[in-house]
Design an enzyme around this catalytic site. Structure first.
Site, PDB file in Angstrom:
ATOM      1  N   ASP A  83     -33.616  10.623  -4.305  1.00 31.18           N
ATOM      2  CA  ASP A  83     -32.597   9.685  -3.838  1.00 31.18           C
ATOM      3  C   ASP A  83     -32.551   9.737  -2.313  1.00 31.18           C
ATOM      4  OD1 ASP A  83     -31.737   9.092  -6.446  1.00 31.18           O
ATOM      5  OD2 ASP A  83     -30.231  10.673  -6.414  1.00 31.18           O
ATOM      6  N   ASP A 105     -36.327   7.296  -6.980  1.00 32.08           N
ATOM      7  CA  ASP A 105     -35.103   7.098  -7.762  1.00 32.08           C
ATOM      8  C   ASP A 105     -34.229   6.114  -6.992  1.00 32.08           C
ATOM      9  OD1 ASP A 105     -33.503   7.425 -10.018  1.00 32.08           O
ATOM     10  OD2 ASP A 105     -32.493   9.180  -9.227  1.00 32.08           O
ATOM     11  N   ASP A 124     -27.143   6.930  -5.051  1.00 36.20           N
ATOM     12  CA  ASP A 124     -26.616   7.179  -6.398  1.00 36.20           C
ATOM     13  C   ASP A 124     -25.361   8.038  -6.342  1.00 36.20           C
ATOM     14  OD1 ASP A 124     -28.679   5.680  -7.372  1.00 36.20           O
ATOM     15  OD2 ASP A 124     -29.720   7.324  -8.370  1.00 36.20           O
ATOM     16  N   ARG A 145     -29.594  -2.917  -9.569  1.00 35.86           N
ATOM     17  CA  ARG A 145     -28.556  -1.923  -9.269  1.00 35.86           C
ATOM     18  C   ARG A 145     -27.968  -2.091  -7.867  1.00 35.86           C
ATOM     19  NH1 ARG A 145     -31.289   3.647 -11.646  1.00 35.86           N
ATOM     20  NH2 ARG A 145     -31.636   2.883 -13.746  1.00 35.86           N
TER      21      ARG A 145
END
Length: 177
Positions: free
Chosen positions: A52, A82, A86, A135
């Site tokens: 991330d 990823d 997040d 996302r």
């Protein structure tokens, strides 16, 4: 592979004069860290560790992510990296403002599974999401306010509110999405 801010409070990571380039190095916030500012950084191509650019988890709270540029490339498989940003496992009270998130498949996940429950209280404002897969954000079980963002060239999905997510979505602009 990552700068770890675990269980610490009252910390600012601020780039100066456009020189804060984290090439392949992400930031991981965990362990109940609180009162953090992450600002004026360029974080990209993070392919090691949790993968991330910025990962926030574990009861961490009161975090401001502001004026950063987060990206990788769309020329790789969607699972090579990823997320760019997040938020999971109980993290809450987070503001993501004035960032440029681009050229990435899985941009920002809030809640990693159906069992990752909590109020969260996340705000996304005045960000640019450009050349992304999905996302932006994808939210499970949390309250989000998403306003005044610009979405351009979105391949799969932009804002995705899922299981038990509540969103106030205002004044966003979508182009080629």
């Amino acid at each position: 592979d990552a700068i770890n801010i675990a269980g610490k409070s009252n910390i600012s990571v601020v780039g100066v004069a456009g020189n804060a380039d984290f090439d392949g190095i992400g930031i991981r916030v965990s362990g109940g860290a609180s009162n953090l500012i992450i600002q004026n950084l360029k974080i990209h191509d993070v392919a090691t560790g949790p993968k991330d650019a910025i990962g926030i988890e574990g009861a961490s709270k009161n975090i401001w992510i502001d004026h950063n540029e987060l990206y990788s490339t769309l020329a790789v498989d969607k699972d090579y990296y990823d997320g760019l940003l997040d938020i999971k496992r109980g993290a809450e009270y987070i503001t993501i403002s004035n960032n440029y998130l681009h050229d990435h498949h899985k941009t920002s996940l809030v809640g990693y599974s159906d069992a990752d429950a909590g109020g969260r209280y996340i705000t996304y404002d005045h960000n640019v999401f450009e050349n992304i897969g999905s996302r932006a954000p994808s939210v499970r079980d949390g309250d989000v306010h998403i306003y005044n963002n610009y979405y351009k060239n979105i391949e799969v999905s932009g804002i995705n509110l899922r299981m038990d997510a509540i969103g106030l979505i205002e004044n966003n602009v979508f182009e080629n999405a």
